[in-house]
Every structure is written in C-alpha cells, then in structure tokens.
Design a protein around this motif. Structure first.
Motif, PDB file in Angstrom:
ATOM      1  N   ALA A 286       5.739  -4.324-103.642  1.00 33.28           N
ATOM      2  CA  ALA A 286       6.723  -5.033-105.024  1.00 33.28           C
ATOM      3  C   ALA A 286       7.811  -5.291-105.152  1.00 33.28           C
ATOM      4  N   ASN A 287       8.473  -4.712-103.771  1.00 32.46           N
ATOM      5  CA  ASN A 287       9.608  -4.705-103.502  1.00 32.46           C
ATOM      6  C   ASN A 287      10.302  -6.420-102.797  1.00 32.46           C
TER       7      ASN A 287
ATOM      8  N   LYS B   1       7.000 -13.009-104.446  1.00 29.59           N
ATOM      9  CA  LYS B   1       5.648 -13.569-103.824  1.00 29.59           C
ATOM     10  C   LYS B   1       5.830 -15.000-102.605  1.00 29.59           C
ATOM     11  N   ASP B   2       6.885 -16.320-103.217  1.00 27.06           N
ATOM     12  CA  ASP B   2       6.638 -16.895-102.024  1.00 27.06           C
ATOM     13  C   ASP B   2       8.170 -17.152-101.050  1.00 27.06           C
ATOM     14  N   ILE B   3       8.517 -15.512-101.523  1.00 24.61           N
ATOM     15  CA  ILE B   3       9.334 -15.296 -99.511  1.00 24.61           C
ATOM     16  C   ILE B   3       7.990 -14.334 -98.893  1.00 24.61           C
ATOM     17  N   PHE B   4       7.720 -13.847 -99.524  1.00 25.96           N
ATOM     18  CA  PHE B   4       6.802 -13.273 -98.561  1.00 25.96           C
ATOM     19  C   PHE B   4       5.682 -14.368 -97.903  1.00 25.96           C
ATOM     20  N   LEU B   5       5.156 -15.238 -99.642  1.00 26.43           N
ATOM     21  CA  LEU B   5       3.536 -16.263 -98.329  1.00 26.43           C
ATOM     22  C   LEU B   5       3.919 -17.073 -97.991  1.00 26.43           C
TER      23      LEU B   5
END
Length: 88
Positions: free
Chosen positions: A12-13, A16-20
C-alpha cells in the motif's frame, strides 16, 4: 507465453507504476507450483535472499489490487499494436 493471468497485491505504501516498472536494483519474478512455496521460501531464507510474495497465477485476467486490467490477450494486442494504431 501460455496467456495465463495473475492476481497480485502491491504494498500500500508504493505507487503501482514504480513498484512494477521502476528501474531500481535488479529483481526477478519467479513462478512456482503452490505446493513448492514453503520449500522455495526456505531455500531463499537459507541463502539470505530477500523475497516478497506477490500473488498467484490465474486464468487469463490481469488483476492488481483487485482491479482488473483485462485479459493477457487484450493487453498483448495493445502492446503489439499501439504504434501501428497511432500512425493509422
């Protein structure tokens, strides 16, 4: 290659785009059989390799944080035909 989908949860922190798609330190995505999960995690722990469980392989739909992004086939078509469609 088989058109299989997935259902994953992103912390949650994080966006989405940065994580993926972020270009931070290298990562590997590994898909294993459900019955091998405990053994796999044990080996990673023994080797002191950091890991994170993301989700599961599913039918043909791509789901992130319980939101559908369509089927893998539809996403593949978008990816392969975006530039072509732009110039037509």
């Amino acid at each position: 290659g088989k058109g299989l989908g997935f259902q994953i949860q992103i912390p949650a922190n994080l966006r989405k785009d940065i994580f993926l798609f972020g270009e931070s330190q290298g990562r590997a995505l590994v898909s294993i059989k459900r019955e091998s999960k405990e053994e796999f995690e044990s080996v990673l722990h023994e080797l002191n390799v950091e890991s994170q469980f993301l989700g599961v392989v599913t039918g043909s739909e791509a789901r992130i944080d319980n939101q559908s992004f369509g089927t893998l086939e539809s996403l593949k078509n978008i990816f392969l035909k975006t530039i072509e469609s732009y110039f037509n």
